[in-house]
Design a protein around this motif. Structure first.
Motif, PDB file in Angstrom:
ATOM      1  N   ILE A  65       0.842  -1.199   0.000  1.00  0.00           N
ATOM      2  CA  ILE A  65       0.000   0.000   0.000  1.00  0.00           C
ATOM      3  C   ILE A  65       0.880   1.253   0.000  1.00  0.00           C
ATOM      4  O   ILE A  65       0.548   2.260  -0.647  1.00  0.00           O
ATOM      5  N   ALA A  66       1.993   1.218   0.718  1.00  0.00           N
ATOM      6  CA  ALA A  66       2.890   2.378   0.743  1.00  0.00           C
ATOM      7  C   ALA A  66       3.429   2.677  -0.655  1.00  0.00           C
ATOM      8  O   ALA A  66       3.488   3.837  -1.076  1.00  0.00           O
ATOM      9  N   VAL A  67       3.825   1.644  -1.394  1.00  0.00           N
ATOM     10  CA  VAL A  67       4.340   1.844  -2.750  1.00  0.00           C
ATOM     11  C   VAL A  67       3.249   2.376  -3.669  1.00  0.00           C
ATOM     12  O   VAL A  67       3.467   3.316  -4.448  1.00  0.00           O
ATOM     13  N   VAL A  68       2.064   1.781  -3.580  1.00  0.00           N
ATOM     14  CA  VAL A  68       0.963   2.220  -4.439  1.00  0.00           C
ATOM     15  C   VAL A  68       0.586   3.674  -4.133  1.00  0.00           C
ATOM     16  O   VAL A  68       0.374   4.483  -5.037  1.00  0.00           O
ATOM     17  N   MET A  69       0.519   4.012  -2.846  1.00  0.00           N
ATOM     18  CA  MET A  69       0.155   5.380  -2.473  1.00  0.00           C
ATOM     19  C   MET A  69       1.233   6.368  -2.913  1.00  0.00           C
ATOM     20  O   MET A  69       0.922   7.479  -3.375  1.00  0.00           O
ATOM     21  N   ALA A  70       2.490   5.974  -2.773  1.00  0.00           N
ATOM     22  CA  ALA A  70       3.573   6.853  -3.225  1.00  0.00           C
ATOM     23  C   ALA A  70       3.484   7.089  -4.727  1.00  0.00           C
ATOM     24  O   ALA A  70       3.647   8.220  -5.211  1.00  0.00           O
ATOM     25  N   GLY A  71       3.203   6.026  -5.481  1.00  0.00           N
ATOM     26  CA  GLY A  71       3.085   6.180  -6.924  1.00  0.00           C
ATOM     27  C   GLY A  71       1.906   7.043  -7.323  1.00  0.00           C
ATOM     28  O   GLY A  71       2.013   7.889  -8.224  1.00  0.00           O
ATOM     29  N   MET A  72       0.762   6.867  -6.671  1.00  0.00           N
ATOM     30  CA  MET A  72      -0.416   7.670  -7.011  1.00  0.00           C
ATOM     31  C   MET A  72      -0.217   9.128  -6.608  1.00  0.00           C
ATOM     32  O   MET A  72      -0.683  10.039  -7.306  1.00  0.00           O
ATOM     33  N   THR A  73       0.462   9.380  -5.490  1.00  0.00           N
ATOM     34  CA  THR A  73       0.736  10.756  -5.083  1.00  0.00           C
ATOM     35  C   THR A  73       1.645  11.445  -6.082  1.00  0.00           C
ATOM     36  O   THR A  73       1.420  12.595  -6.482  1.00  0.00           O
ATOM     37  N   LEU A  74       2.695  10.730  -6.508  1.00  0.00           N
ATOM     38  CA  LEU A  74       3.588  11.304  -7.515  1.00  0.00           C
ATOM     39  C   LEU A  74       2.858  11.489  -8.844  1.00  0.00           C
ATOM     40  O   LEU A  74       3.080  12.481  -9.556  1.00  0.00           O
ATOM     41  N   ASN A  75       1.973  10.558  -9.168  1.00  0.00           N
ATOM     42  CA  ASN A  75       1.173  10.658 -10.386  1.00  0.00           C
ATOM     43  C   ASN A  75       0.284  11.898 -10.364  1.00  0.00           C
ATOM     44  O   ASN A  75       0.165  12.616 -11.360  1.00  0.00           O
ATOM     45  N   TYR A  76      -0.321  12.177  -9.217  1.00  0.00           N
ATOM     46  CA  TYR A  76      -1.276  13.283  -9.117  1.00  0.00           C
ATOM     47  C   TYR A  76      -0.589  14.645  -9.023  1.00  0.00           C
ATOM     48  O   TYR A  76      -1.043  15.624  -9.619  1.00  0.00           O
ATOM     49  N   LEU A  77       0.507  14.718  -8.274  1.00  0.00           N
ATOM     50  CA  LEU A  77       1.144  16.004  -8.016  1.00  0.00           C
ATOM     51  C   LEU A  77       2.404  16.243  -8.843  1.00  0.00           C
ATOM     52  O   LEU A  77       2.803  17.390  -9.038  1.00  0.00           O
ATOM     53  N   GLY A  78       3.032  15.167  -9.321  1.00  0.00           N
ATOM     54  CA  GLY A  78       4.297  15.316 -10.022  1.00  0.00           C
ATOM     55  C   GLY A  78       4.253  16.177 -11.266  1.00  0.00           C
ATOM     56  O   GLY A  78       5.139  17.021 -11.469  1.00  0.00           O
ATOM     57  N   PRO A  79       3.239  16.014 -12.153  1.00  0.00           N
ATOM     58  CA  PRO A  79       3.229  16.838 -13.369  1.00  0.00           C
ATOM     59  C   PRO A  79       3.209  18.336 -13.099  1.00  0.00           C
ATOM     60  O   PRO A  79       3.695  19.120 -13.921  1.00  0.00           O
ATOM     61  N   GLY A  80       2.646  18.745 -11.966  1.00  0.00           N
ATOM     62  CA  GLY A  80       2.635  20.168 -11.646  1.00  0.00           C
ATOM     63  C   GLY A  80       3.927  20.664 -11.035  1.00  0.00           C
ATOM     64  O   GLY A  80       4.148  21.883 -10.945  1.00  0.00           O
ATOM     65  N   ARG A  81       4.803  19.751 -10.591  1.00  0.00           N
ATOM     66  CA  ARG A  81       6.061  20.145  -9.960  1.00  0.00           C
ATOM     67  C   ARG A  81       7.266  19.963 -10.869  1.00  0.00           C
ATOM     68  O   ARG A  81       8.347  20.467 -10.555  1.00  0.00           O
ATOM     69  N   MET A  82       7.107  19.254 -11.976  1.00  0.00           N
ATOM     70  CA  MET A  82       8.225  18.986 -12.880  1.00  0.00           C
ATOM     71  C   MET A  82       7.914  19.553 -14.254  1.00  0.00           C
ATOM     72  O   MET A  82       6.747  19.698 -14.632  1.00  0.00           O
ATOM     73  N   SER A  83       8.945  19.852 -15.002  1.00  0.00           N
ATOM     74  CA  SER A  83       8.745  20.350 -16.363  1.00  0.00           C
ATOM     75  C   SER A  83       8.180  19.223 -17.222  1.00  0.00           C
ATOM     76  O   SER A  83       8.402  18.039 -16.943  1.00  0.00           O
ATOM     77  N   PRO A  84       7.441  19.567 -18.292  1.00  0.00           N
ATOM     78  CA  PRO A  84       6.866  18.517 -19.144  1.00  0.00           C
ATOM     79  C   PRO A  84       7.904  17.543 -19.688  1.00  0.00           C
ATOM     80  O   PRO A  84       7.673  16.337 -19.721  1.00  0.00           O
TER      81      PRO A  84
END
Length: 831
Positions: A260-279
């Motif tokens: 669950i920790a891995v899945v949650m980490a991946g979904m969090t990065l999926n949801y917030l990562g595009p807004g924090r990193m360049s395309p």
């Protein structure tokens, strides 16, 4: 085994992986099934060579390598986190949220039901205790993401079906592993048995603890990724460390669910990562993870298949009956969930409807794989587990896994085909002939132009033109034969094409860096929903889905509640800024769709359908413009800054395009081109920072726009803005009720409010106030006020309002005039 032998074996495994993909394409079998078959064959070959070791002495290092201790931890700690993390990164979380009920039912309830159904069905036919049977049930209850995800993606199943199956296979590992750990404790010798209280407390702790650890570590990782913005390779390296670190911290240090920790980490990065990193950096990161997950998934199946001969070494004929019982119980439990629990939730309006073909596909798509074999291996490696339990668990889990892979996996494509889930709709098939005819006409014109410009041989051109004309005539004849498509269907097809074009334009805007990746993901999710719902429901669903993308949503209601009740404005400011930027880009995209209708759709569907599509797009334009104008009225200063930022980003993109053209034409050198691009990148980073939406500053802007306060000086207006409280209300929200005691006065900054008194209704709009007469006359309210649109109110309490009346004569005159219009006695008002 030495390092040289290990390197050789790893290289051989990657050769097998590379050759398995074309073999799967040739055999029309799922890729993972081919890997499993090859792995079993290699395992059988290794077992044979071990029995004939004197005759194959030169191959002893290779055989030892194939028989090396593949332990359960290799799967659970090395390969599984990679696969789970990549699947989490690739999920469309916004679209999955629409089916979260069936996903959770299949991921949790189905696992529990299958565990007990298999355990209770098996217990009368074996000498194992019930807890050992339940242990086996928990091992085979989980579907394997490496098996399910790859198969459903490769057979081009419908998107919604794929989302449900992916979500189930991704999330049910945690439930199954938690049950596995609970029942394993019962069968281990010398270990105290857990109590029911331990299970009721421990299971939620495993889940919630894993969620918390995954979210926290992902947020820390995002902070570092933002700091590493200029180092894309460092960002990728950090993302590779995240799933393993999350798994180890959760599983080893805190004793909660590492999965669950891995899945949650991946979904969090999926949801917030595009807004924090360049395309570009985000795309590179996703591509690296696609490769890593491909390797991990292939190695999981290959190495797990190598274990099959070892786990089946003590197979007996009676075990076939037990495997059959496990298969029957697993299928029946899945049938119960799909045809009893889910329809019941749908009837209670707690879950969206899952159509019968989808339920059949989900039933047959419940494949098991490496996770089941890894858990079975973990049992066989545990020295505290009795030998008879090890044997039964290993054989039955392996046999059931082979059944799902070799029977269900090989026939899943056929089942999908029989259900019609891989076929074009009838109107699509009828339309294809016309599309081909139109495309071939365009191709003929372009080929003729190419022949003229290149001065090709006249004979070659004439022979090829004759051949192409024959093909075009056949296409036109088929198109004329299929010309009986009803206008209603043509409208639906045209709208689906429009929605698809809208999605392409969103991607183009993202690639040109006109919108951020995070907002692009949200807009793409809306476009996907628009395509699916339009295809199912036609014109009405197109309009409804378009309006849904303009709605503020549940998150906005929560943000308004936090702002109105707790004075917490951060979430509201962020969502409002996102909404403004999305509406601004959507309006431009909708305007460009008219050209697409005229250039493409009119040629296929005709003028009547094209004109209707123009009208539907114009309606969406008007609705978008209305929503955008409402935001401009609410936040005038921010609207101006956002539009300036949009124009500056557009100008930078056009400037970059000109530099690329000059470089391609050889007018500037590479050194100058690189320097110019770097300067543009620095400017773009400055414009990528969105202007902050300060609700307090916006409130001052709103006060300045009120005619009632235009005689006040700037200092007094700022003081008034501090005294006023902003309140955001949704359409239909009741603001004042009959019989309430007056306490406040309201000024309408934007929107409209409807009043009902003595059976009569009237409305007030922007720049007007209400509530002042009831407050000054000390009478209970005899009027009910209801917001009829998204409305922004500035609220002033009684004490401050009376002070304002004493200072502002214009406001005092307006109050008196409103009392006269209502027929009230001025002398009854207490100024």
């Amino acid at each position: 085994m030495d390092v040289i032998s290990l390197v050789g074996i790893v290289a051989a495994l990657f050769i097998v992986i590379s050759l398995s993909e074309p073999l799967a394409d040739w055999s029309r079998l799922p890729y993972t099934v081919v890997l499993a078959i090859i792995g079993v064959l290699i395992g059988l070959g290794a077992a044979y060579l071990m029995q004939h070791e004197p005759a194959v002495a030169d191959l002893v290092p290779v055989v030892d390598g194939l028989e090396f201790g593949i332990r359960a931890n290799v799967f659970l700690y090395v390969l599984l986190p990679t696969l789970l993390f990549q699947v989490s990164l690739g999920l469309n979380l916004r679209r999955m949220a629409e089916d979260w009920v069936p996903i959770l039912v299949m991921a949790v309830v189905a696992v529990v039901v299958a565990t007990f159904a298999i355990g209770l069905a098996l217990q009368p036919f074996t000498a194992l205790p019930l807890v050992a049977c339940l242990l086996l049930g928990s091992i085979v209850a989980t579907t394997d993401p490496s098996a399910v995800v790859s198969i459903f993606r490769n057979i081009a199943a419908p998107q919604r079906l794929t989302r449900i199956v992916e979500g189930e296979s991704l999330l049910n590992d945690a439930a199954a592993i938690a049950l596995f750990g609970f029942f394993l404790t019962f069968v281990m010798l010398g270990v105290p048995n857990p109590t029911l209280r331990d299970a009721l407390i421990g299971f939620p702790t495993l889940i919630l603890g894993g969620l918390g650890i995954g979210w926290l570590l992902a947020r820390l990782c995002l902070g570092i990724l933002t700091w590493l913005a200029r180092f894309p390779l460092a960002q990728v390296s950090l993302s590779v460390a995240l799933p393993y670190f999350a798994y180890l911290v959760a599983d080893q240090l805190l004793g909660v669910s590492g999965v669950i920790a891995v899945v949650m980490a991946g979904m969090t990065l999926n949801y917030l990562g595009p807004g924090r990193m360049s395309p570009t950096n985000w795309t590179n990161l996703r591509e690296v993870w696609d490769v890593l997950a491909h390797w991990a998934g292939a190695l999981i199946f290959l190495l797990a298949a190598l274990l099959v001969p070892r786990l089946l070494a003590d197979f007996r004929l009676y075990d076939l009956l037990l495997i059959g019982i496990v298969i029957a119980a697993a299928i029946l439990s899945r049938l119960f969930v799909l045809y009893v629990i889910l329809p019941a939730l749908t009837a209670l309006r707690l879950s969206p409807r899952i159509n019968r073909p989808y339920r059949v596909a989900i039933l047959w798509g419940g494949l098991r794989g490496a996770v089941t074999l890894a858990l079975a291996l973990a049992v066989s490696e545990n020295f505290r587990v009795p030998a008879d339990v090890k044997r039964e668990v290993g054989i039955l889990a392996t046999g059931f896994t082979l059944f799902t892979l070799l029977v269900q996996g090989t026939t899943l494509r056929r089942v999908i085909s029989l259900l019609g889930l891989d076929k074009l709709a009838p109107i699509d098939r009828a339309l294809s002939s016309q599309v081909i005819a139109v495309a071939l006409q365009t191709v003929r014109e372009e080929v003729a132009e190419t022949a003229r410009s290149h001065n090709l041989s006249h004979d070659i051109v004439r022979s090829e033109a004759k051949r192409f004309a024959e093909r075009l005539d056949q296409a036109i004849q088929r198109a004329e034969a299929a010309d009986d498509i009803p206008d209603r269907d043509r409208i639906t097809l045209g709208l689906v094409a429009l929605a698809g074009r809208e999605r392409d334009m969103i991607l183009e805007s993202f690639r040109e860096q006109l919108i951020s990746a995070r907002l692009a993901e949200q807009m793409l999710s809306d476009a996907d929903r628009l395509i699916e719902r339009t295809r199912a429901g036609g014109r009405e669903e197109y309009r409804a889905s378009g309006r849904l993308s303009l709605a503020r949503g549940r998150g906005y209601r929560l943000a308004i509640l936090l702002h109105n009740r707790l004075r917490l404005s951060g979430l509201l400011a962020r969502l409002t800024a996102d909404r403004f930027e999305i509406l601004l880009n959507l309006r431009l995209i909708l305007r460009d769709l008219h050209g697409y209708i005229d250039s493409k759709i009119r040629r296929i569907h005709g003028k009547r359908v094209a004109d209707l599509l123009h009208e539907l797009v114009r309606r969406r334009e008007d609705e978008t413009a209305t929503a955008l104008e409402g935001l401009r009225l609410q936040y005038p200063g921010y609207a101006e800054e956002t539009e300036r930022r949009f124009l500056r980003r557009t100008s930078l993109r056009l400037e970059e395009r000109e530099y690329d053209a000059l470089y391609a034409d050889g007018l500037i050198g590479s050194e100058l081109h690189i320097t110019l691009k770097q300067e543009l990148a620095a400017k773009r980073r400055a414009f990528d920072v969105r202007p902050p939406l300060d609700l307090a500053v916006q409130k001052t802007e709103l006060v300045r726009q009120f005619p009632l306060f235009d005689t006040m000086n700037e200092s007094n207006r700022r003081q008034l803005a501090k005294a006023l409280r902003t309140r955001y209300v949704q359409p239909g929200e009741v603001l004042l009720r009959k019989g309430d005691t007056p306490r406040e006065v309201y000024f309408i900054a934007s929107g409209a409010v409807e009043f009902e008194t003595a059976g009569q209704k009237f409305r007030l709009g922007r720049g007007e106030m209400f509530g002042q007469l009831s407050l000054l006359s000390r009478q209970t309210r005899r009027t009910q006020a209801t917001a009829i649109s998204h409305t922004t109110l500035l609220v002033l309490d009684e004490i401050r309002f009376r002070r304002l009346l004493n200072r502002n004569q214009k406001l005092r005159a307006v109050v008196i005039e409103s009392a006269r219009k209502r027929g009230l006695d001025i002398s009854t008002l207490e100024f």
